[in-house]
Design a protein around this motif. Sequence first.
Motif, PDB file in Angstrom:
ATOM      1  N   GLY A 195       0.796  -1.652   0.091  1.00  0.00           N
ATOM      2  CA  GLY A 195      -0.337  -0.127   0.051  1.00  0.00           C
ATOM      3  C   GLY A 195       0.829   1.336   0.418  1.00  0.00           C
ATOM      4  O   GLY A 195       1.729   1.153   0.240  1.00  0.00           O
ATOM      5  N   PRO A 196       0.179   2.497   0.041  1.00  0.00           N
ATOM      6  CA  PRO A 196       1.098   4.221   0.082  1.00  0.00           C
ATOM      7  C   PRO A 196       1.231   3.885   0.928  1.00  0.00           C
ATOM      8  O   PRO A 196       1.015   5.271   1.232  1.00  0.00           O
ATOM      9  CB  PRO A 196       0.085   4.616  -0.631  1.00  0.00           C
ATOM     10  N   TYR A 197       1.884   4.079   1.626  1.00  0.00           N
ATOM     11  CA  TYR A 197       2.478   3.576   3.168  1.00  0.00           C
ATOM     12  C   TYR A 197       4.085   4.529   3.340  1.00  0.00           C
ATOM     13  O   TYR A 197       4.210   4.070   2.582  1.00  0.00           O
ATOM     14  CB  TYR A 197       2.724   2.192   4.511  1.00  0.00           C
ATOM     15  N   HIS A 198       3.738   5.223   4.374  1.00  0.00           N
ATOM     16  CA  HIS A 198       4.777   6.215   4.712  1.00  0.00           C
ATOM     17  C   HIS A 198       5.683   5.319   5.567  1.00  0.00           C
ATOM     18  O   HIS A 198       5.663   5.078   6.141  1.00  0.00           O
ATOM     19  CB  HIS A 198       4.260   7.449   6.234  1.00  0.00           C
ATOM     20  N   ARG A 199       7.302   5.667   4.768  1.00  0.00           N
ATOM     21  CA  ARG A 199       7.858   4.950   5.733  1.00  0.00           C
ATOM     22  C   ARG A 199       8.800   5.981   6.441  1.00  0.00           C
ATOM     23  O   ARG A 199       9.827   6.829   5.211  1.00  0.00           O
ATOM     24  CB  ARG A 199       8.671   4.279   4.743  1.00  0.00           C
TER      25      ARG A 199
END
Length: 835
Positions: A195-199
């Motif tokens: 998914g478009p997770y913030h990292r």
Amino acid sequence: MTSANLTRDETAARAAGIRLHTIDVELDLRGARDADAATFGTATTLAFEADVDATWIDFIGASVDAVIVNGEERAVDWDGARVHIDDLAAHNTVEIRGTGRYSTSGEGLHRFVDPLDGEVYLYTQYEPADCRRVYPCFEQPDLKARWRFAVAAPAGWQVLSNGAEIDREAVAGGVRVRFAETLPLSSYITAVAAGPYHRVEGVWEGPSGAVALGVLCRASLASHLDADEILDITRRGLAFFGEAFGLDYPWGKYDQIFVPEYNLGAMENPGLVTFTESYVFRGASTAAQHEARANTILHEMAHMWFGDLTTMRWWDDLWLKESFADFMGAHAAVVAGGFPDAWVTFASRRKGWAYVQDQLPTTHPIVADIPDLEAAKLNFDGITYAKGASVLKQLVAFVGEEAFFRGARRYFADHAYGNTTLPDLLAALESASDRDLRAWSAAWLQTSGISRLAVEPVADGALALAQSDPRPHRLTVGLYGRDGDRLVRRRGIELDVTAERTTLDASLADEDIVLVVPNDDDRTYAKVRLDDASTDAAAAGLATIDDALARAVVWAALWDATRDGELPVVRYLEIVRRHAPAEPNVALLADALAHADAAIGHYAAAEARSDLAARWLEACWQALWTADAESDAQLAWARAVAAAASRAAGRADELRAILAGDAAGPDGLRLDHELRWMWLTALSATGRLTAAEADAERDADPSSQGRTAHLTVLAARPDSAVRAAAWHAAWDDESLTNERLSATIAGARAGDARRFLAEFDAEYFARIAPTWASRSIEIARRLVVGLFPASDSLDLVDAWLAEHADAPGALRRLVIEQRDGLARDLRVRAAQPRT
């Protein structure tokens, strides 16, 4: 029993005939962003040797489309849970292709749509046996393999698995990501997230080289992610455990991802640890919340050795990982994590959980008898975790800390990447300590129940320590006298006890002793009961005891006496009212406030409940306004006001005015979304909030958390039609995700719910067996436990148990436990003194 409920005996037989080497997994998640996405492509190739002609491979999905055995396509023989295969060779390669279903229950591959931005997030959760919902596998912990994952997903997404990413190529509709082969792993600790997770990235420079670190959450939560603190705890833990266990972290990179609608606190997947995003604090948070998160981070990290490196053979020995991780989480938080009071919190919260569980009729030994997976699912309980950790604390005292860790190092060296049972661990610890642990194991690991410790007068002021259900204890009895208004510890008597009665080297006739506290350093695991004089002394001076661990033991003893009906609810509330405002440890404060609320809701006599609720609200309200500005105590009291205000409406006007901005709140109180929803739920439960006002708050907080809280607020309105609609929606609306189901149940049960839900008692008992058969165990468990009738009679539950002797054992266990809770409520209410 369905074929999905694997048994210990049949999996042991399968393992005896199979030697598993590698598993290749291909997942196609490119369609996950489609609004109507329900399934995904999945394929597994298993390489193994066989001494048997036939076996089965576990898979619970939408379809099995092809089965290819040693290059030959076979007819599909699949019953919905098992793919049956025969004509096996000595060396086999089996490929199974099919489709899996996305989950909304937190089991398998969970799909979540963020209402703030419409983005889709995926993550897996398998323990104990939901890997088979995502890809075909041998679903048992003692068939380990080296895993190789390849995942196709939309372009631009974070795509993660246990191993490090080694290749990414463009494919039609997205990208295909391949990951490094893992070291041998059981199926339940493999993992995928996408998914478009913030990292946020980091690194730990370990003795064996650099370890890449990652901390991830949903993009809409990125502003709340305190990644620096999380990375700091991670580095401290990796350094500590590597040295303590004599083996550096073995799994390559170390990603930690905070995910939505998670059923657990966290899960120890090597290289990709998953956490509930409740640990990403959207609002004000206390030191106790940060300590709890650090403890969980360290708990999961301990699993990289206890559980992942050495794994129990079957779920009977679940304690071999969970008890150790629970112990190590607290231990490491103290010695390496920067939280010196972690054992205080453990004494109050974790052991409290264990004490409750161990007094149920369904209690079991730490080394449990787990015949099948349904039983395993329910054994992630206070016995396996907190009692086991408490017993390990006693074991460390018994063999010595140095010998304990020396034994652990030998255990890992002997059994790395393998499977173990209780004798394997005992052999390592015995070798390291030169202690015979067979009697200790029999007393603590292989029996159930809990001792009760009390100090009693013998003669001429002499004292004796009495214990019921005798076990070997190493403990200290604390003796306290008065110094003005304060209680001061005069001395401690250290004891090794095994008998029912042990005379103490102390006499009340010769010493200024007013308070005697068995186990005041919380070394052993036992119920503590204070004598009458000690109870009086604690009631007068509890908050003046300097040592937080001793206060934790006294708070726990008072609460246990209240739960047993020996200390009246009115007196317990007076003690909390007097001493909670002066309690400096916020974890102990929060627990005391929660217990006061529970005492009113469960144990107060019916005729006294309204008056006690009103008085308790006033006590919380006054404490809120006198607490130090911006302090943890102020936040704890603000939350306690929310709980109290759901039972009593005496401060509804003030709460409404503060929420509306028409009146000032306490100086320094952060009225963030989290606290606002708590107060709004209370107002709704007492009829002081309209649906339109709830909708306005949702519009101001359109996050997933806000929308879930809005569901609770609407369901909490004290209207018969509203509560009935919520009750039926919980059972019948299968579109509700796991968290939205719990929110609906919470609303239906809010405040004075009994007058609205009593009419559904008989329907509840008619529904639970069909629900257990048709819904996932996680969803069914939430319904069975969450909507159990708070009746004034045991007749209906007793009738159901008598008529359903052949119901699944896991369902009967839940009902029996709920019955026991109700029986305790009724018994303790009846024991309350009448005025």
